[in-house]
Design a protein around this motif. Sequence first.
Motif, PDB file in Angstrom:
ATOM      1  N   LEU A 272      66.012  35.676  51.002  1.00 47.48           N
ATOM      2  CA  LEU A 272      65.525  35.227  49.707  1.00 47.48           C
ATOM      3  C   LEU A 272      64.212  34.473  49.790  1.00 47.48           C
ATOM      4  N   THR A 273      63.911  33.877  50.935  1.00 48.32           N
ATOM      5  CA  THR A 273      62.699  33.069  51.026  1.00 48.32           C
ATOM      6  C   THR A 273      61.988  33.311  52.345  1.00 48.32           C
ATOM      7  N   GLY A 274      60.694  32.997  52.331  1.00 47.74           N
ATOM      8  CA  GLY A 274      59.925  32.969  53.561  1.00 47.74           C
ATOM      9  C   GLY A 274      59.466  34.303  54.093  1.00 47.74           C
ATOM     10  N   GLU A 275      59.657  35.396  53.334  1.00 42.83           N
ATOM     11  CA  GLU A 275      59.225  36.682  53.825  1.00 42.83           C
ATOM     12  C   GLU A 275      57.900  37.118  53.209  1.00 42.83           C
ATOM     13  N   PHE A 276      57.451  38.237  53.652  1.00 48.51           N
ATOM     14  CA  PHE A 276      56.206  38.833  53.208  1.00 48.51           C
ATOM     15  C   PHE A 276      56.244  39.138  51.706  1.00 48.51           C
ATOM     16  N   ASP A 277      55.172  38.795  51.008  1.00 48.41           N
ATOM     17  CA  ASP A 277      55.074  39.048  49.574  1.00 48.41           C
ATOM     18  C   ASP A 277      54.327  40.362  49.369  1.00 48.41           C
ATOM     19  N   ALA A 278      55.063  41.467  49.258  1.00 44.88           N
ATOM     20  CA  ALA A 278      54.455  42.793  49.168  1.00 44.88           C
ATOM     21  C   ALA A 278      53.612  42.938  47.901  1.00 44.88           C
ATOM     22  N   LEU A 279      54.111  42.436  46.794  1.00 46.09           N
ATOM     23  CA  LEU A 279      53.379  42.572  45.533  1.00 46.09           C
ATOM     24  C   LEU A 279      52.025  41.888  45.610  1.00 46.09           C
ATOM     25  N   HIS A 280      51.996  40.688  46.169  1.00 46.29           N
ATOM     26  CA  HIS A 280      50.727  39.965  46.320  1.00 46.29           C
ATOM     27  C   HIS A 280      49.782  40.735  47.246  1.00 46.29           C
ATOM     28  N   PHE A 281      50.319  41.306  48.301  1.00 38.92           N
ATOM     29  CA  PHE A 281      49.509  42.060  49.259  1.00 38.92           C
ATOM     30  C   PHE A 281      48.806  43.230  48.575  1.00 38.92           C
ATOM     31  N   TYR A 282      49.546  44.026  47.815  1.00 39.12           N
ATOM     32  CA  TYR A 282      48.942  45.194  47.172  1.00 39.12           C
ATOM     33  C   TYR A 282      48.007  44.803  46.030  1.00 39.12           C
ATOM     34  N   ARG A 283      48.304  43.694  45.362  1.00 39.96           N
ATOM     35  CA  ARG A 283      47.379  43.206  44.347  1.00 39.96           C
ATOM     36  C   ARG A 283      46.054  42.796  44.980  1.00 39.96           C
ATOM     37  N   THR A 284      46.135  42.191  46.163  1.00 37.72           N
ATOM     38  CA  THR A 284      44.913  41.788  46.865  1.00 37.72           C
ATOM     39  C   THR A 284      44.078  43.001  47.240  1.00 37.72           C
ATOM     40  N   ILE A 285      44.730  44.057  47.701  1.00 36.44           N
ATOM     41  CA  ILE A 285      44.002  45.284  48.044  1.00 36.44           C
ATOM     42  C   ILE A 285      43.283  45.834  46.821  1.00 36.44           C
ATOM     43  N   THR A 286      43.972  45.885  45.681  1.00 38.49           N
ATOM     44  CA  THR A 286      43.347  46.432  44.476  1.00 38.49           C
ATOM     45  C   THR A 286      42.167  45.571  44.014  1.00 38.49           C
ATOM     46  N   ARG A 287      42.296  44.255  44.145  1.00 36.85           N
ATOM     47  CA  ARG A 287      41.177  43.382  43.773  1.00 36.85           C
ATOM     48  C   ARG A 287      39.984  43.611  44.698  1.00 36.85           C
ATOM     49  N   ASP A 288      40.251  43.777  45.990  1.00 36.15           N
ATOM     50  CA  ASP A 288      39.172  44.026  46.945  1.00 36.15           C
ATOM     51  C   ASP A 288      38.472  45.350  46.650  1.00 36.15           C
ATOM     52  N   LEU A 289      39.247  46.368  46.289  1.00 32.19           N
ATOM     53  CA  LEU A 289      38.655  47.660  45.954  1.00 32.19           C
ATOM     54  C   LEU A 289      37.785  47.566  44.708  1.00 32.19           C
ATOM     55  N   ALA A 290      38.261  46.806  43.726  1.00 28.76           N
ATOM     56  CA  ALA A 290      37.476  46.619  42.499  1.00 28.76           C
ATOM     57  C   ALA A 290      36.166  45.891  42.810  1.00 28.76           C
ATOM     58  N   ALA A 291      36.235  44.904  43.704  1.00 32.31           N
ATOM     59  CA  ALA A 291      35.034  44.164  44.081  1.00 32.31           C
ATOM     60  C   ALA A 291      34.053  45.070  44.823  1.00 32.31           C
ATOM     61  N   GLN A 292      34.562  45.947  45.654  1.00 29.97           N
ATOM     62  CA  GLN A 292      33.693  46.898  46.371  1.00 29.97           C
ATOM     63  C   GLN A 292      32.997  47.820  45.384  1.00 29.97           C
ATOM     64  N   ASP A 293      33.745  48.311  44.394  1.00 30.24           N
ATOM     65  CA  ASP A 293      33.159  49.196  43.390  1.00 30.24           C
ATOM     66  C   ASP A 293      32.036  48.484  42.633  1.00 30.24           C
ATOM     67  N   ALA A 294      32.300  47.234  42.277  1.00 27.54           N
ATOM     68  CA  ALA A 294      31.291  46.460  41.542  1.00 27.54           C
ATOM     69  C   ALA A 294      30.039  46.265  42.375  1.00 27.54           C
ATOM     70  N   LEU A 295      30.238  46.005  43.664  1.00 24.98           N
ATOM     71  CA  LEU A 295      29.099  45.810  44.563  1.00 24.98           C
ATOM     72  C   LEU A 295      28.298  47.080  44.712  1.00 24.98           C
ATOM     73  N   LEU A 296      28.991  48.208  44.867  1.00 25.18           N
ATOM     74  CA  LEU A 296      28.294  49.499  45.014  1.00 25.18           C
ATOM     75  C   LEU A 296      27.575  49.866  43.734  1.00 25.18           C
ATOM     76  N   ALA A 297      28.180  49.577  42.596  1.00 25.37           N
ATOM     77  CA  ALA A 297      27.547  49.882  41.320  1.00 25.37           C
ATOM     78  C   ALA A 297      26.284  49.045  41.122  1.00 25.37           C
ATOM     79  N   GLY A 298      26.358  47.814  41.583  1.00 22.19           N
ATOM     80  CA  GLY A 298      25.202  46.921  41.451  1.00 22.19           C
ATOM     81  C   GLY A 298      24.079  47.304  42.375  1.00 22.19           C
ATOM     82  N   GLY A 299      24.454  47.958  43.524  1.00 15.68           N
ATOM     83  CA  GLY A 299      23.433  48.357  44.473  1.00 15.68           C
ATOM     84  C   GLY A 299      22.721  49.609  44.043  1.00 15.68           C
TER      85      GLY A 299
END
Length: 212
Positions: free
Chosen positions: A185-212
């Motif tokens: 119940l506690t102290g394990e890996f937070d899978a939902l947070h992990f995948y949300r972080t990946i999606t945020r990073d991908l969105a940031a990459q897209d924004a950077l490429l679009a700006g370039g």
Amino acid sequence: MWNERIRTILKETGASSVHLIAHSMGGLDARHLITHLGGHAYVRSLTTVSTPHRGSGIAQIVEDQPERLRELLAGAVDWFAATAMMGTTSDIARATHELTPRYLEETFNPSTPDHPDVRYASYAGRAGKGTRVGINPLLTIQNRLIYANEGQNDGLVSVNSAKWGYFCGTIDADHAEQVGLRRGLTGEFDALHFYRTITRDLAAQDALLAGG
């Protein structure tokens, strides 16, 4: 099947392309889709999580065993597939063969090169033997067998086998925890947070490429 699902999503959202995040064998399916089924036309990037790009030693061990022992060792794989992907069926014998290091290195990888228009990145998982991370009891035997030959792993895939394209790093979670199947119940890996972080990073990459 995946072609149809992705095209439906693109039609419903009006988007012209997608980012794929794939776990385990899903990463191999995604690579096949991109290279052989025209997926490169609408897949912008593929991020894999604990995908056995170079095969899994446990698959070779299982394939080399007598039939009865193969059935026992495949039990964890059956459980994982039934729990993580309800409503799906699997061909364990075929899947085991196609996960052997020999098949991946000699057949799949040479015939499925990365497409130059798609960005590839990967994460590996580690738990159990050789780490301070707990592991699901159903993965303990596999974890120790893989560790003896390939080093740190998540119970099904070694860290080295999971590396493909740009390697983003290693996460402290076994193969089941990576898709939210927790050991407690506690102290394990937070899978939902992990995948949300990946999606945020991908969105940031897209924004950077679009700006370039």
